[in-house]
Scaffold this motif. Structure first.
Motif, PDB file in Angstrom:
ATOM      1  N   GLN A  49       0.965  -1.235   0.263  1.00 50.52           N
ATOM      2  CA  GLN A  49      -0.011   0.046  -0.066  1.00 50.52           C
ATOM      3  C   GLN A  49       0.869   1.250   0.140  1.00 50.52           C
ATOM      4  O   GLN A  49       0.722   2.326  -0.560  1.00 50.52           O
ATOM      5  CB  GLN A  49      -0.957  -0.167   1.152  1.00 50.52           C
ATOM      6  CG  GLN A  49      -2.139  -1.019   0.959  1.00 50.52           C
ATOM      7  CD  GLN A  49      -2.905  -1.130   2.096  1.00 50.52           C
ATOM      8  OE1 GLN A  49      -2.701  -0.408   3.290  1.00 50.52           O
ATOM      9  NE2 GLN A  49      -4.147  -1.780   2.209  1.00 50.52           N
ATOM     10  N   GLY A  50       2.096   1.356   0.837  1.00 47.35           N
ATOM     11  CA  GLY A  50       3.025   2.360   0.942  1.00 47.35           C
ATOM     12  C   GLY A  50       3.378   2.612  -0.604  1.00 47.35           C
ATOM     13  O   GLY A  50       3.471   3.634  -0.915  1.00 47.35           O
ATOM     14  N   ILE A  51       4.147   1.345  -0.894  1.00 49.37           N
ATOM     15  CA  ILE A  51       4.705   1.595  -2.559  1.00 49.37           C
ATOM     16  C   ILE A  51       3.544   1.993  -3.355  1.00 49.37           C
ATOM     17  O   ILE A  51       4.017   2.647  -4.505  1.00 49.37           O
ATOM     18  CB  ILE A  51       5.135   0.103  -2.680  1.00 49.37           C
ATOM     19  CG1 ILE A  51       6.526  -0.253  -1.813  1.00 49.37           C
ATOM     20  CG2 ILE A  51       5.415   0.049  -4.229  1.00 49.37           C
ATOM     21  CD1 ILE A  51       6.807  -1.504  -2.006  1.00 49.37           C
ATOM     22  N   SER A  55       4.191   5.223  -5.592  1.00 51.16           N
ATOM     23  CA  SER A  55       4.031   5.195  -6.869  1.00 51.16           C
ATOM     24  C   SER A  55       3.132   6.015  -7.775  1.00 51.16           C
ATOM     25  O   SER A  55       3.370   6.804  -8.728  1.00 51.16           O
ATOM     26  CB  SER A  55       3.842   3.695  -7.324  1.00 51.16           C
ATOM     27  OG  SER A  55       4.447   2.896  -7.020  1.00 51.16           O
ATOM     28  N   THR A  56       1.815   6.251  -6.918  1.00 51.01           N
ATOM     29  CA  THR A  56       0.799   7.200  -7.421  1.00 51.01           C
ATOM     30  C   THR A  56       1.281   8.571  -7.561  1.00 51.01           C
ATOM     31  O   THR A  56       1.312   9.120  -8.607  1.00 51.01           O
ATOM     32  CB  THR A  56      -0.460   6.863  -6.640  1.00 51.01           C
ATOM     33  OG1 THR A  56      -0.837   5.490  -6.690  1.00 51.01           O
ATOM     34  CG2 THR A  56      -1.625   7.600  -7.326  1.00 51.01           C
ATOM     35  N   ASP A  57       1.949   8.875  -6.285  1.00 52.62           N
ATOM     36  CA  ASP A  57       2.467  10.146  -6.174  1.00 52.62           C
ATOM     37  C   ASP A  57       3.640  10.428  -7.431  1.00 52.62           C
ATOM     38  O   ASP A  57       3.807  11.290  -7.964  1.00 52.62           O
ATOM     39  CB  ASP A  57       3.071  10.230  -4.859  1.00 52.62           C
ATOM     40  CG  ASP A  57       2.044  10.476  -3.807  1.00 52.62           C
ATOM     41  OD1 ASP A  57       0.749  10.650  -4.102  1.00 52.62           O
ATOM     42  OD2 ASP A  57       2.338  10.352  -2.699  1.00 52.62           O
ATOM     43  N   LEU A  58       4.599   9.479  -7.601  1.00 60.07           N
ATOM     44  CA  LEU A  58       5.678   9.587  -8.391  1.00 60.07           C
ATOM     45  C   LEU A  58       4.940   9.660  -9.857  1.00 60.07           C
ATOM     46  O   LEU A  58       5.546  10.322 -10.642  1.00 60.07           O
ATOM     47  CB  LEU A  58       6.418   8.391  -8.330  1.00 60.07           C
ATOM     48  CG  LEU A  58       7.856   8.364  -8.952  1.00 60.07           C
ATOM     49  CD1 LEU A  58       8.565   9.497  -8.889  1.00 60.07           C
ATOM     50  CD2 LEU A  58       8.406   7.066  -9.097  1.00 60.07           C
ATOM     51  N   LYS A  61       3.738  13.192 -10.299  1.00 59.42           N
ATOM     52  CA  LYS A  61       4.654  13.918 -10.585  1.00 59.42           C
ATOM     53  C   LYS A  61       5.471  13.929 -11.863  1.00 59.42           C
ATOM     54  O   LYS A  61       5.858  14.885 -12.222  1.00 59.42           O
ATOM     55  CB  LYS A  61       5.870  14.074  -9.178  1.00 59.42           C
ATOM     56  CG  LYS A  61       5.418  14.186  -7.954  1.00 59.42           C
ATOM     57  CD  LYS A  61       6.491  14.024  -6.900  1.00 59.42           C
ATOM     58  CE  LYS A  61       6.199  14.516  -5.511  1.00 59.42           C
ATOM     59  NZ  LYS A  61       7.061  13.975  -4.508  1.00 59.42           N
ATOM     60  N   THR A  62       5.502  12.856 -12.311  1.00 65.63           N
ATOM     61  CA  THR A  62       6.059  12.349 -13.678  1.00 65.63           C
ATOM     62  C   THR A  62       5.168  13.130 -14.880  1.00 65.63           C
ATOM     63  O   THR A  62       5.878  13.598 -15.726  1.00 65.63           O
ATOM     64  CB  THR A  62       6.280  10.882 -13.971  1.00 65.63           C
ATOM     65  OG1 THR A  62       7.011  10.491 -12.878  1.00 65.63           O
ATOM     66  CG2 THR A  62       6.861  10.712 -15.046  1.00 65.63           C
ATOM     67  N   ASN A  63       3.813  13.066 -14.492  1.00 64.97           N
ATOM     68  CA  ASN A  63       2.867  13.639 -15.127  1.00 64.97           C
ATOM     69  C   ASN A  63       3.037  15.145 -15.350  1.00 64.97           C
ATOM     70  O   ASN A  63       3.066  15.932 -16.487  1.00 64.97           O
ATOM     71  CB  ASN A  63       1.379  13.216 -15.121  1.00 64.97           C
ATOM     72  CG  ASN A  63       1.094  11.865 -15.493  1.00 64.97           C
ATOM     73  OD1 ASN A  63       1.939  11.257 -16.259  1.00 64.97           O
ATOM     74  ND2 ASN A  63       0.193  11.234 -15.038  1.00 64.97           N
TER      75      ASN A  63
END
Length: 179
Positions: A49-51, A55-58, A61-63
């Protein structure tokens, strides 16, 4: 022989009891392992869940970074277009300078006799100007303001009183002082 049947039943019951105890021990061991696996999976689930959150935040940010790069790339395209325009202008300027240089070189080659003649005349004019300047300096080196010049009949032709100071050079020449 009648007693074999109850002994066989007792042996079978003891064997069944040993089998059940063995199965219970195995099941307890399996339960213990399954509990340990369940705890591990709970920990892994929390980590996943943390990953997933990271990953969602990353990904967000990537978008955003990709959008920013696209925006800056679009802005940079206008700069590149402007630089290309400047490059074209510089090329046009270079070709114009080349044409003018070629034209000047061609005209100089065609008119070199006339240019040589102009140079000679300018040298003559500079020499005349230098001589004129030297003559004027030599004339101004004498102080004629206190001298009286007379002609052959002793008539006064130039003196301090007869000089018109706006035309002193002309008065001196008329008086015969052309030294």
């Amino acid at each position: 022989m009648e007693w074999i049947l109850p002994i066989a039943g007792i042996i079978a019951a003891i064997a069944f009891l040993i089998l059940c105890i063995g199965i219970v021990i195995v099941l307890l061991s399996v339960k213990k392992n399954l509990d340990h696996v369940a705890k591990t999976l709970d920990g892994v689930e929390g980590q996943i869940q943390g990953i997933t959150r990271e990953s969602t935040d990353l990904l967000h940010k990537t978008n955003r970074l990709a959008e920013d790069v696209q925006d800056k790339s679009a802005r940079l395209n206008t700069v590149v277009d402007a630089v290309q325009g400047i490059g074209g202008t510089v090329n046009n300027l270079n070709s114009s300078v080349d044409r003018v240089t070629t034209s000047i070189t061609h005209n100089i080659a065609n008119n070199k006799d006339q240019i040589a003649q102009v140079v000679q005349w300018s040298n003559v004019a500079m020499e005349v100007a230098d001589k004129w300047k030297m003559r004027k300096e030599r004339r101004n080196a004498y102080d004629f303001s206190n001298q009286v010049v007379t002609d052959n009949t002793n008539r006064e032709v130039f003196s301090k009183d007869t000089a018109h100071y706006e035309n002193v050079d002309e008065d001196r020449i008329n008086a015969g002082l052309n030294k």
